[in-house]
Design an enzyme around this catalytic site. Sequence first.
Site, PDB file in Angstrom:
ATOM      1  CG  ASP A  81      -2.233   0.595   1.054  1.00  0.00           C
ATOM      2  OD1 ASP A  81      -2.257   1.838   1.000  1.00  0.00           O
ATOM      3  OD2 ASP A  81      -3.228  -0.123   0.910  1.00  0.00           O
ATOM      4  CG  ASP A  90      -6.191  -0.297  18.326  1.00  0.00           C
ATOM      5  OD1 ASP A  90      -5.853  -1.108  19.213  1.00  0.00           O
ATOM      6  OD2 ASP A  90      -7.371   0.028  18.109  1.00  0.00           O
ATOM      7  CG  HIS A 118      -5.424   3.543   0.867  1.00  0.00           C
ATOM      8  ND1 HIS A 118      -4.937   2.313   0.482  1.00  0.00           N
ATOM      9  CD2 HIS A 118      -6.712   3.552   0.460  1.00  0.00           C
ATOM     10  CE1 HIS A 118      -5.878   1.631  -0.136  1.00  0.00           C
ATOM     11  NE2 HIS A 118      -6.975   2.353  -0.159  1.00  0.00           N
ATOM     12  CB  SER A 354      -9.349   0.383  -0.528  1.00  0.00           C
ATOM     13  OG  SER A 354      -8.512   0.669  -1.603  1.00  0.00           O
TER      14      SER A 354
END
Lengths: 602, 145
Positions: A81, A90, A118, A354
């Site tokens: 990506d 997290d 993204h 996505s």
Amino acid sequence: MNIKITKLAFVVAASLSANAHANIEYPLMPGDPLVDQQWHLKNTGQAAFSDRGGKPGEDMNVSLTHAMGIMGAGVTAAVIDGGVEIMHPDLRDNARPGSWNFTNNSPDLAPGSPTDRHGTAVSGIIAASAFNGIGGRGVAPRAGLVGFNYLVSGNQTMANWLQSHGMYSDGFAKQSFDFPRVFNQSYGRTLSSPRSFDYEESPWLKTYEDAQEEITRTTHGGRGAIFVKSAGNGYERQSFTDSKFGRGYLRFDNYNHGLPLQNVNLERMDSSFWNLVVSAYNADGERSSYSTVGSSVFVSAPGGQYGTSSPAIITTDVSGCDAGYNPLWLRNDLHGGHPLDPNCDYSARSNGTSAAAPNVAGAIAVIMSANPALSWLDVRHILAATSRRIDADHPGVALSFKEAGGEQVSYQAIDAWQTNAAGYQFHNFYGFGAVDVDAAVNLARFYDKNLGEFVKTDRELVTAGVEIPDGRLSGVQSNYHYAQDLTVDAVQVRVNIDHTSTRDLAIELISPSGTRSVIMTPRTGTILGNEGMQNTQMLTHHFYGEQAKGEWTLRVIDTASEDEAYIFDPRASGEPNINMVHRNNTENGVLKSWDIRFFGRK
Amino acid sequence: MKFKLIPLLAVVGSLYAAQASAQPAYEATAVSNSSGVSVNVNGKDYVLAASKSDQDMVTGAALIDVSTDETVTLTGELVVELESLINAKEFASANRLNLIYVRGNRAIFQAAPNAALLTFKSDVEKLSGVVNVQLGFQVEGLEAE
């Protein structure tokens, strides 16, 4: 004592398994403040910080699996990506060695800018941690994560593609590598003309396809890995750069007759057997309005809508209220410092295929974690066998058009749900359906199926040489007889067609059992396709489990005899929309030849 | 009054209709800033994009497939299949090549920034132990979805 514990565990497992069959609803285990709003994990009709909620039950169904503690431990997922904030509170507990930043040649994968968001969102959908008192959680909250910022401008070289897709370099050991069993590729292209899939003319296709086959079939002691890929977001509009008007979007006021502008088989790597392609559905359990579809879609998963009037996906975001999705135009209620996310570490506006692909990547990690002995082929089979039918009453899409002779006719371009001769249900929108993690894990844990030996046949050339009449529902057909015994996993076809308007063409493949698969829907956005199709490749999973032996029929139909009006929207310039026209062609086309190969089992 | 108004509305309506139908509708045309210079890369014919005038093709040169309007950009990589017993590192050292990737018998060499790539490819093809060579390129339009 060991024997007793084993027996007890078996009884508990069998009980839970039986309960799974009884459709008992399990709540998601608490422990993360946003998890109650993560409809994609458990849809209760919550609004997910948008204006309204969706339909309860339309979700990944992970509750029992998570309750049993099956969360992806021991499986690493690669995120190919942009940058990833791998030190996000997290994500950091699941970070594994092996990430690589191609921009600065370091393992530090931090996003290069506040808008490089993204990859962080995708990573959280797969494996955001659970039970840590912050944010939400991933589908596989104990899976490992590595990332590669291949999509960042300047990084899309062949060496970087190979490195990021598992073909890591022998001579340049970056560092110890926790080798992934699942690769997520939330990327693709929008195409305005059909492309050739020809190893001679484009050797990179063979390089990439061979690489994915090798990683899929030979890694992890032969158990292999799986490449998951997003189908694309081109159903209703597609990006296009015009020589006169620059960059913008194309769309049709008539919604393109209800048909997709982008068929998933237009994107070459989506027609490769080695990519498991995922379409998106929304919180109402229907196709996300944007999701590209087609016969090479394997399964569907939550991608949501836009997070404003209806839910998108809640996931990790680049930290800070001025970074990531938080400052986006049209915020939703989570953004900007909500009490459940005061530091703006999460977004509720991640969407697209996505977002659907990493839901499936996470599901695969969980399935592999539930039974590490499963091979890549087993996992694909489990997904095909357990995915559930959604949007059950969808009638498909019929295209009404005027034939060249003037008669109005109708062509069923997308079928309603069909059951093939082997009993598998399939829909061009959803593949085998929505991934159901609890059902898949249940099958995985007690898996005892021997699928047989995997086989990839050679391509068989069929010479046709038949005219495709312009604007005629009757179309043309060409046949091929396959003489061997083989159980089909997928069928791949390449066509050679002379035609001056490929947008008009529908292409179907019909199996010996009579199952029809529309492998290219008509009225795609191939508005520049006036040079026909040269070795244009298409894949279909529609015949999964059927026998290959017998007569296969390829049909080609030209569905247009009139000009069509559409809109060009210059997205960035603020200029008004421009009226465009796609001129009708009047020439007949020619189906010159086609080839076919099977992926299956003996 | 009503009698007069209706023909007037009809005239106005037809004027609007005439305007709408007179609004030009364009046919989409591809961006093909072709320089007219044809080149063959990896066995396929392309034309050099007009913005790049260097006929020798250096890293970053854009090529257009005129049949599909697909643009590819040369990355300066040479993807080389070597004979199985050849050590790519030693091969690179002996031939003063910049090895950036190797796995098994596949090696990728990076050209110098302004090197003429067709010449570079041709030179490497002639070396002993080389089975196959392709120029590396990036296909346009890949984006996050």
